[in-house]
Enzyme design. Structure first.
Site, PDB file in Angstrom:
ATOM      1  CG  ASP A  47      -3.035   3.731  -2.314  1.00  0.00           C
ATOM      2  OD1 ASP A  47      -3.971   2.963  -1.991  1.00  0.00           O
ATOM      3  OD2 ASP A  47      -2.503   4.505  -1.501  1.00  0.00           O
ATOM      4  CG  ASP A  81      -1.886   1.176   1.206  1.00  0.00           C
ATOM      5  OD1 ASP A  81      -3.021   0.976   0.733  1.00  0.00           O
ATOM      6  OD2 ASP A  81      -1.502   2.286   1.633  1.00  0.00           O
ATOM      7  CG  LEU A  82       1.584   3.249  -3.665  1.00  0.00           C
ATOM      8  CD1 LEU A  82       1.405   4.122  -4.897  1.00  0.00           C
ATOM      9  CD2 LEU A  82       2.981   2.626  -3.648  1.00  0.00           C
TER      10      LEU A  82
END
Length: 471
Positions: A371, A328-329
């Site tokens: 994301d 996960d960004l």
């Protein structure tokens, strides 16, 4: 009148029956009974004028002539040359020349030609005539037989017209058409197939059709072999067709076995349609259904399918291990808010590219949503340290700034790792475990890697998931 054909046995019998002029009343009666009761066959006898062989005196003609051409017997026995008058215009010159040559050289003649019936319709006849000598009087006679072959000629004309129509369709068809021998070799291929395959005219003749099909397409090759052996009557298949340059195009073929009246196989007739564009469109639709539209990576559906396949393999092969990394960004929303969504989209594309370049070709990198990305690594069974090393390598790949447009965008990620240590684990369980570990990384400060706790595989971390919903 002159010659015959079409029914040689009948003609020869009738002709041989008048090899001399009958002298006895009984013989003449037998002769008449024979020749005057043969349907569709007219027998005639003319006496040759020795001093003028170009002419003869008609002596006899059997009554079938009236049914054949509509004129009475008397019209044939005078010297009005009725035969010459009713010759079809298109045959006149040929028959007159043949008649003159036969009379001049006193030789037999055999011709097929047309006469005009009294009511105007055309009658095809096969005529055979010969000069014979009466051994008792030394008199020369022209004797001959005419056979009505109109039905045969009409059938031949119909067949010729049918063949012409077939040839026209064969040559002008917008799809490929070909004939195939029972030995599996092409007999003829129409210009469309030659154009599609970039072959020269006639170049495909006698080429084994198996040589033009992708050798890996066992189903099509086996189906054609069964058809040529007479074990099936039709073969429908979609396959790849080899062009002259060795490249392939996608085709749809329908091949039908042609049998004779006794149901014995004769040859096969096939139609081939180029479906390359359709196949490309279908493949594109299939690709879109299981790939992310933005990054081109496998989407969640394909990810779960591949993970299921990997776990099934691990269940069969104990030495195979499966590692799932959930990524996960960090602060991706800030990138969107600061630079705009186009830059955010480009960042997601670049993240997908970096992750893909950092794993093996057999591994899977998927966009899970938003994301979030997931990596599936399948290989030799590994322990927690090897799994952590993989995740940390992926994290380092993302820490280097991304050049997007005229700006550099920084990016870090939180990663959760789950190992397949239970052969019966379900794909959704392993994903949830890696997801939970990723949220532990978020909870612990972000930009870090956390391994899952296998004891919690069926016990989601409610606090972490609540935090995810709130975020």
């Amino acid at each position: 009148m002159r010659p015959i054909d079409d029914n040689d046995e009948v003609s020869e019998t009738a002709a041989s029956s008048v090899t001399h002029v009958p002298s006895a009343a009984g013989a003449e009666e037998r002769f008449r009974t024979l020749v005057e009761n043969i349907p569709g066959v007219t027998t005639y006898l003319d006496r040759v004028i020795v001093d003028d062989p170009g002419h003869s005196i008609p002596l006899y003609i059997s009554p079938q002539i009236e049914r054949m051409l509509g004129y009475p017997l008397s019209a044939w026995l005078d010297e009005s040359e009725l035969w010459l008058q009713i010759l079809h215009p298109d045959d006149r010159d040929r028959l007159v020349a043949a008649d003159e040559e036969a009379r001049r050289e006193m030789k037999a003649m055999s011709e097929e030609y047309r006469l005009m019936h009294r009511d105007g319709h055309v009658v095809w006849v096969s005529e055979r005539s010969a000069v014979v000598r009466d051994v008792s009087t030394d008199t020369l006679y022209w004797q001959g037989v005419m056979v009505d072959i109109t039905k045969r000629k009409l059938a031949e004309e119909a067949l010729a017209a049918s063949e012409l129509k077939f040839r026209s369709l064969f040559d002008a068809a917008a799809i490929g058409v070909f004939t195939l021998g029972l030995d599996g070799r092409i007999i003829q291929a129409n210009p469309t197939i030659e154009w599609l395959g970039r072959y020269e005219a006639g170049e495909l003749s006698d080429v084994p059709i198996a040589d033009l099909i992708d050798p890996e397409d066992d189903e099509t090759i086996e189906g054609l072999a069964e058809l040529c052996a007479g074990h099936r009557d039709r073969c429908r298949t979609q396959h790849r067709f080899r062009r002259k340059d060795g490249s392939f195009m996608w085709c749809r073929s329908v091949i039908t076995l042609v049998r004779d009246a006794d149901v014995r196989p004769l040859y096969a007739m096939g139609m081939l349609e180029d479906v390359s564009d359709r196949k490309l469109a279908e493949d594109e639709l299939t690709h879109r259904a299981v790939h992310d539209a933005l990054t081109g990576l496998p989407n969640r559906q394909l990810l779960m399918d591949r993970l299921g396949v990997a776990l099934a393999r691990a269940q069969r092969e104990p030495l195979v291990g499966v590692t799932v990394v959930f990524i996960d960004l960090d602060d991706f929303k800030v990138v969107n808010d600061t630079f705009g969504h186009p830059v955010g989209d480009e960042l997601l594309v670049e993240v997908g590219r970096r992750l893909s370049s950092a794993v093996r070709p057999a591994d899977t990198v998927a966009r899970y949503g938003g994301d979030e990305f997931v990596v599936i690594a399948v290989g030799d069974a590994t322990g927690p340290e090897e799994a952590r090393a993989l995740a940390e390598r992926l994290a380092r790949e993302l820490k280097t700034g991304f050049d997007i447009g005229d700006r550099e965008v920084a990016c870090t990620a939180s990663l959760g790792v789950a190992l397949c240590t239970d052969a019966t684990v379900r794909p959704e369980d392993l994903i949830r475990e890696a997801d939970t570990a990723m949220y532990r990384a978020k909870w612990e400060g972000r930009d870090r890697v956390e391994l899952s706790n296998r004891g919690r595989v069926n016990e989601p971390a409610s606090g972490l998931l609540d935090e995810r919903v709130a975020r």
